[in-house]
Design a protein around this motif. Structure first.
Motif, short mmCIF file in Angstrom:
data_model
loop_
_atom_site.label_atom_id
_atom_site.label_comp_id
_atom_site.label_asym_id
_atom_site.label_seq_id
_atom_site.Cartn_x
_atom_site.Cartn_y
_atom_site.Cartn_z
N GLN A 20 40.10 37.53 50.40
CA GLN A 20 39.65 36.33 51.14
C GLN A 20 38.21 36.01 50.74
N ARG A 52 48.09 44.75 51.87
CA ARG A 52 49.44 44.30 52.22
C ARG A 52 50.43 45.35 51.75
N ASN A 96 37.58 47.65 53.42
CA ASN A 96 37.59 48.18 54.78
C ASN A 96 37.81 49.69 54.75
N ASP A 126 31.72 45.95 60.85
CA ASP A 126 32.83 45.02 61.05
C ASP A 126 33.09 44.85 62.55
N ARG A 140 35.53 37.59 65.18
CA ARG A 140 35.98 36.21 65.28
C ARG A 140 36.21 35.74 66.71
N GLU A 148 37.43 28.60 61.72
CA GLU A 148 38.65 27.80 61.56
C GLU A 148 38.40 26.31 61.68
N TYR A 170 39.82 30.71 57.84
CA TYR A 170 40.91 29.85 57.36
C TYR A 170 40.43 28.45 57.03
P1 C2E Z 1 39.41 42.64 59.50
O1 C2E Z 1 38.71 43.65 58.67
O2 C2E Z 1 38.68 42.09 60.68
O3 C2E Z 1 39.85 41.50 58.49
C1 C2E Z 1 39.87 40.15 58.81
C2 C2E Z 1 41.23 39.73 59.31
O4 C2E Z 1 41.13 38.43 59.88
C3 C2E Z 1 42.26 39.60 58.18
O5 C2E Z 1 43.55 39.90 58.73
C4 C2E Z 1 42.18 38.11 57.86
O6 C2E Z 1 43.36 37.60 57.27
C5 C2E Z 1 42.01 37.54 59.24
N1 C2E Z 1 41.33 36.23 59.20
C6 C2E Z 1 40.47 35.76 58.28
N2 C2E Z 1 40.06 34.52 58.58
C7 C2E Z 1 40.68 34.19 59.74
C8 C2E Z 1 40.67 33.02 60.56
O7 C2E Z 1 40.00 32.03 60.29
N3 C2E Z 1 41.43 33.06 61.69
C9 C2E Z 1 42.19 34.14 62.02
N4 C2E Z 1 42.91 34.07 63.15
N5 C2E Z 1 42.22 35.26 61.27
C10 C2E Z 1 41.47 35.29 60.14
P2 C2E Z 1 44.53 40.93 58.03
O8 C2E Z 1 44.48 40.79 56.54
O9 C2E Z 1 45.84 40.79 58.73
O10 C2E Z 1 43.88 42.33 58.37
C11 C2E Z 1 43.84 42.81 59.70
C12 C2E Z 1 43.01 44.05 59.80
O11 C2E Z 1 43.63 45.14 59.11
C13 C2E Z 1 41.64 43.92 59.18
O12 C2E Z 1 40.80 43.23 60.07
C14 C2E Z 1 41.28 45.39 58.98
O13 C2E Z 1 40.81 45.95 60.18
C15 C2E Z 1 42.62 45.99 58.65
N6 C2E Z 1 42.73 46.18 57.19
C16 C2E Z 1 43.06 45.30 56.23
N7 C2E Z 1 43.02 45.86 55.01
C17 C2E Z 1 42.61 47.15 55.19
C18 C2E Z 1 42.37 48.25 54.32
O14 C2E Z 1 42.46 48.17 53.09
N8 C2E Z 1 41.98 49.44 54.90
C19 C2E Z 1 41.83 49.55 56.25
N9 C2E Z 1 41.44 50.73 56.75
N10 C2E Z 1 42.03 48.53 57.10
C20 C2E Z 1 42.43 47.34 56.59
#
Ligand code: C2E
Ligand code: CA
Ligand code: CA
Length: 263
Positions: A11, A29, A83, A145, A169, A205, A224
């Motif tokens: 992103q 993913r 992360n 974070d 957020r 957003e 987004y």
């Molecule tokens: P995070 O680190 O807070 O990552 C941001 C999340 O917010 C991402 O969801 C992203 O898609 C989403 N997001 C970004 N912009 C917006 C927006 O404008 N509105 C909304 N509603 N959401 C937005 P994602 O990809 O589903 O990841 C969720 C969480 O999973 C991440 O939150 C992080 O805590 C974890 N995660 C993702 N990848 C990894 C990784 O490689 N390792 C670890 N340990 N955790 C991960």
């Protein structure tokens, strides 16, 4: 299970003062053989519980650094945020994993940002402090974070060698809805400035939120409104300054963003 079922989306992260791309966040993913594409919230807790987050987390760092090197080869120095999970921090393998990722790919440490949640940092602040210092000595940057959702000790916040605060957020979505929501975001940005940290707003957003954040002089943002997490090839369109100029024009005029939004 190997790591071949996992892949990364990226992103974009923008400098809010001139809307240029400054980095990306790597987001995991899982292409599950039976269940199909899974989002992190659906599988990270299970990976954490089983300990599988350790090999997968190590793979994430190396894969992200490799992608960063591919963009460098195209002439673009993009900061790469990854992360780190509580489990990686507790197992004290994070330092090794980061060293391995940097050394095996040649990615410059100064372009790597390790994101650790506020809750995870404060759970065992003494041990976190020790680990953060070791990470910093490699030259990588550290971001807190989901800032504002945990219970930060301001004394620790000042001691931790962090570079930026990623404001959760939930605070961005609360902007423009009540005087309290607006005061909170103002206070969080001012706290970052008082501590001399970069401030980043997550989950932007709406263009009203962007305008307000720019007014508050928040440094950096993602959300987004600009782009969802996308495949690495899709990031290349943001390298072009002209696309961003158009994006900025549309955003300030209140129209929808020009850059296509991908699922
Ligand atoms: P995070 O680190 O807070 O990552 C941001 C999340 O917010 C991402 O969801 C992203 O898609 C989403 N997001 C970004 N912009 C917006 C927006 O404008 N509105 C909304 N509603 N959401 C937005 P994602 O990809 O589903 O990841 C969720 C969480 O999973 C991440 O939150 C992080 O805590 C974890 N995660 C993702 N990848 C990894 C990784 O490689 N390792 C670890 N340990 N955790 C991960
Ligand atoms: Ca993050
Ligand atoms: Ca976050």
């Amino acid at each position: 299970m190997g790591t071949d079922q996992f892949f990364l989306r990226y992103q974009p992260i923008f400098n809010l003062s001139d809307m240029t791309l400054i980095g990306v966040e790597a987001l995991l993913r899982w292409n599950h053989p039976k269940k199909g594409l899974l989002q992190p919230d659906d599988f990270i807790p299970a990976l954490e519980a089983s300990g599988l987050i350790l090999p997968v987390g190590r793979w994430v760092i190396t894969e992200a650094c490799q992608q960063g090197m591919a963009w460098r080869a195209m002439g673009h120095d993009v900061k790469m945020s990854i992360n780190a999970s509580a489990r990686q921090l507790n197992a004290e393998t994070l330092l090794d994993d980061v060293c391995f990722g940097l050394e095996s790919t040649g990615f410059p440490p100064g372009l790597l940002i390790v994101e650790i949640t506020e809750t995870c940092l404060m759970r065992d602040a003494q041990s976190a402090l020790h680990q953060l210092n070791a990470l910093k000595s490699l030259g990588v940057r550290i971001a807190i974070d989901d800032f504002g959702t945990g219970y930060s000790s301001l004394a620790y916040l000042q001691q931790f060698p962090v570079d930026s605060l990623k404001i959760d957020r939930s605070f961005i979505s609360g902007m423009g809805k009540s005087p309290e929501g607006d005061s909170l975001i103002h206070t969080l940005i001012q706290l970052g400035k008082a501590l001399n940290l970069e401030t980043l707003a997550e989950g932007i957003e709406e263009d009203g939120q962007l305008a307000q954040l720019r007014g508050e002089k928040c440094d950096v943002g993602q959300g987004y409104l600009f782009a969802r997490p996308v495949a690495p090839e899709e990031i290349e369109q943001y390298f072009s300054r002209s696309t961003l100029t158009v994006l900025e024009g549309l955003v300030s005029s209140g129209a929808s963003p020009v850059v296509p939004v991908y699922a």
